[in-house]
Every structure is written in C-alpha cells, then in structure tokens.
Design a protein around this motif. Structure first.
Motif, PDB file in Angstrom:
ATOM      1  N   GLN A  55       0.838  -1.188   0.000  1.00 49.17           N
ATOM      2  CA  GLN A  55       0.000   0.000   0.000  1.00 49.17           C
ATOM      3  C   GLN A  55       0.877   1.243   0.000  1.00 49.17           C
ATOM      4  O   GLN A  55       1.872   1.313   0.727  1.00 49.17           O
ATOM      5  N   VAL A  56       0.498   2.209  -0.837  1.00 42.52           N
ATOM      6  CA  VAL A  56       1.218   3.475  -0.931  1.00 42.52           C
ATOM      7  C   VAL A  56       0.245   4.624  -0.720  1.00 42.52           C
ATOM      8  O   VAL A  56      -0.957   4.499  -0.980  1.00 42.52           O
ATOM      9  N   VAL A  57       0.772   5.743  -0.225  1.00 37.87           N
ATOM     10  CA  VAL A  57      -0.025   6.948  -0.018  1.00 37.87           C
ATOM     11  C   VAL A  57       0.417   7.970  -1.066  1.00 37.87           C
ATOM     12  O   VAL A  57       1.586   8.347  -1.117  1.00 37.87           O
ATOM     13  N   LYS A  58      -0.512   8.396  -1.914  1.00 37.88           N
ATOM     14  CA  LYS A  58      -0.206   9.334  -3.002  1.00 37.88           C
ATOM     15  C   LYS A  58      -1.366  10.311  -3.182  1.00 37.88           C
ATOM     16  O   LYS A  58      -2.435  10.141  -2.607  1.00 37.88           O
ATOM     17  N   ARG A  59      -1.144  11.295  -4.057  1.00 41.14           N
ATOM     18  CA  ARG A  59      -2.175  12.290  -4.354  1.00 41.14           C
ATOM     19  C   ARG A  59      -2.733  12.040  -5.760  1.00 41.14           C
ATOM     20  O   ARG A  59      -1.972  11.761  -6.691  1.00 41.14           O
ATOM     21  N   VAL A  60      -4.039  12.185  -5.903  1.00 41.52           N
ATOM     22  CA  VAL A  60      -4.692  12.020  -7.206  1.00 41.52           C
ATOM     23  C   VAL A  60      -4.465  13.281  -8.038  1.00 41.52           C
ATOM     24  O   VAL A  60      -4.897  14.369  -7.652  1.00 41.52           O
ATOM     25  N   ILE A  61      -3.785  13.124  -9.170  1.00 39.72           N
ATOM     26  CA  ILE A  61      -3.555  14.244 -10.083  1.00 39.72           C
ATOM     27  C   ILE A  61      -4.442  14.100 -11.323  1.00 39.72           C
ATOM     28  O   ILE A  61      -5.036  15.068 -11.784  1.00 39.72           O
ATOM     29  N   GLY A  62      -4.519  12.893 -11.853  1.00 38.66           N
ATOM     30  CA  GLY A  62      -5.310  12.665 -13.055  1.00 38.66           C
ATOM     31  C   GLY A  62      -6.488  11.750 -12.806  1.00 38.66           C
ATOM     32  O   GLY A  62      -6.337  10.677 -12.232  1.00 38.66           O
ATOM     33  N   MET A  63      -7.649  12.184 -13.256  1.00 42.79           N
ATOM     34  CA  MET A  63      -8.872  11.392 -13.168  1.00 42.79           C
ATOM     35  C   MET A  63      -9.040  10.603 -14.473  1.00 42.79           C
ATOM     36  O   MET A  63      -8.395  10.909 -15.481  1.00 42.79           O
ATOM     37  N   PRO A  64      -9.935   9.600 -14.479  1.00 41.54           N
ATOM     38  CA  PRO A  64     -10.141   8.816 -15.700  1.00 41.54           C
ATOM     39  C   PRO A  64     -10.457   9.694 -16.916  1.00 41.54           C
ATOM     40  O   PRO A  64     -11.319  10.573 -16.846  1.00 41.54           O
ATOM     41  N   GLY A  65      -9.718   9.472 -18.011  1.00 39.18           N
ATOM     42  CA  GLY A  65      -9.952  10.203 -19.249  1.00 39.18           C
ATOM     43  C   GLY A  65      -9.228  11.530 -19.364  1.00 39.18           C
ATOM     44  O   GLY A  65      -9.251  12.162 -20.425  1.00 39.18           O
ATOM     45  N   ASP A  66      -8.559  11.982 -18.303  1.00 40.25           N
ATOM     46  CA  ASP A  66      -7.865  13.275 -18.317  1.00 40.25           C
ATOM     47  C   ASP A  66      -6.641  13.261 -19.229  1.00 40.25           C
ATOM     48  O   ASP A  66      -5.996  12.227 -19.409  1.00 40.25           O
ATOM     49  N   THR A  67      -6.299  14.440 -19.713  1.00 36.64           N
ATOM     50  CA  THR A  67      -4.998  14.667 -20.334  1.00 36.64           C
ATOM     51  C   THR A  67      -4.215  15.566 -19.377  1.00 36.64           C
ATOM     52  O   THR A  67      -4.615  16.702 -19.116  1.00 36.64           O
ATOM     53  N   ILE A  68      -3.129  15.018 -18.832  1.00 35.74           N
ATOM     54  CA  ILE A  68      -2.304  15.710 -17.846  1.00 35.74           C
ATOM     55  C   ILE A  68      -1.013  16.147 -18.531  1.00 35.74           C
ATOM     56  O   ILE A  68      -0.380  15.352 -19.236  1.00 35.74           O
ATOM     57  N   ALA A  69      -0.601  17.396 -18.322  1.00 30.83           N
ATOM     58  CA  ALA A  69       0.665  17.864 -18.886  1.00 30.83           C
ATOM     59  C   ALA A  69       1.421  18.692 -17.853  1.00 30.83           C
ATOM     60  O   ALA A  69       0.819  19.445 -17.078  1.00 30.83           O
ATOM     61  N   TYR A  70       2.733  18.517 -17.833  1.00 32.00           N
ATOM     62  CA  TYR A  70       3.615  19.361 -17.026  1.00 32.00           C
ATOM     63  C   TYR A  70       4.574  20.075 -17.967  1.00 32.00           C
ATOM     64  O   TYR A  70       5.129  19.470 -18.879  1.00 32.00           O
TER      65      TYR A  70
END
Length: 197
Positions: A72-87
């Motif tokens: 088990q890991v603890v992380k933050r949700v950045i992208g939801m289903p279907g999203d396009t994420i860019a940095y």
C-alpha cells in the motif's frame, strides 16, 4: 434475559458498531517513506475512509504491485479517468487548463534556491537525484515537459515530493479497484493531529 439485554444491549451495540466501522469504513494506515513530504511525513499515522468518492487532489491509499509483490502506498490524485495531464517546467495543466498545486510551493521554492540540497541533507541519494533534476516535477526519463493521457477507469497518482516519489510516472496508472480509500485524518504524531485537507 431481558435484564441482561437492558443492561448490556446498548454497550454491545456500541462495541459492534465500532468494530464494524473499524473493519469496513475507517482503516488506520502508516506513511512509509518520504514521497509525500512535506504534506505527510514518514511514520505519520492516518485514518483512511474506504467509502470516500475520489476527487482530484485527494490523498489516497492505493495498492501498488511490482514484481508480484503488492504494497500500500499513499499518493495524491492528479489525473482522473480520461484526463490529459501535462507538465511544462513545473506548471500543471489538466485538459488544457492550468491548475495550481499550492501544496508544492514550499518544496518548489527550495528547489529554486538550492535544488533541495539542505532539505535532503539526511540522504545523499536524494541530494544526487535533486541535483540532476531539471525541474521539480519530471517524468520517468527526467523530462520537464511531458503529457499523459489517463485511460478510462484509471487514476494518475503522484507523491508530493516529486524528486523522490515512485508513483504513476514509473509504475503507471492505478485502476479504481486498486484505490483502497481516501486519507481523511492524521492521529499521530500528536503535534500534527487533525483532518487532512
């Protein structure tokens, strides 16, 4: 029998309710590692809610499988289903819209000042990783500009300490079934007790 039920019934119901809540809704978890610094520290003890609806920027507990081993890991949700994420040089855009990640401000500022060398004084490995980084958030290949298409039914999870976090950039997206629940409350250490926003 009636006397027993009258005297012990409410107590028995209370204990049963507590046990059921503990088993099925409120689960204690512990932070292992530095991937969520400075939001959460190694050893922090948290309460996870199993039934919470997942939203962007929630901190969640997820099952990560690597080499046949699940942890088990603890992380933050950045992208939801279907999203396009860019940095792009530490600026996040979600579906073409720029989004502020205020929870990263402290470490991004320290990265600008000295590439987190004083912050990571406890770990020569972390200092080396930070010294080589071209931005605070890079992809698995060290690129400061990258785009990810999140598949339907999947979530893109990142740690807040992007330099040292092993997350969706390396292990891929997480299925909804792999997310155990949302972190809601920190109960240890006592100096940091409170709800997680």
């Amino acid at each position: 029998m009636r006397k027993f039920i009258k005297e012990w019934g409410p107590f028995t119901l209370l204990i049963t309710a507590i046990v059921l809540l503990r088993l099925f809704i409120f689960i204690p978890v512990q932070v292992d590692g530095h991937s969520m610094d400075p939001t959460l520290a190694e050893g922090d003890r948290l309460i996870m809610v199993k039934t919470a609806k997942i939203q962007r920027f929630d901190i969640v507990v997820a099952d990560e499988t690597e080499d046949g081993q699940t942890k088990q890991v603890v992380k933050r949700v950045i992208g939801m289903p279907g999203d396009t994420i860019a940095y792009n040089n530490d600026v996040l855009t979600v579906n073409g819209e720029e989004v502020d990640e205020a929870y990263l401000d402290a470490y991004k500022e320290k990265f600008t000042q000295d590439k987190l060398q004083s912050t990571y004084s406890y770990s020569p490995l972390f200092q080396e990783l930070a010294a080589q980084a071209t931005a605070f958030t890079t992809d698995a290949d060290g690129q400061a500009n990258f785009t990810v298409q999140v598949p339907e039914g999947q979530y893109y999870l990142l740690g807040d300490d992007r330099i040292v976090s092993k997350d969706s950039r390396e292990v891929g997206t997480f299925a909804e079934s792999a997310i155990a629940g949302e972190v809601k409350f920190r109960f240890w250490p006592l100096s940091s007790i409170g709800f997680i926003s």
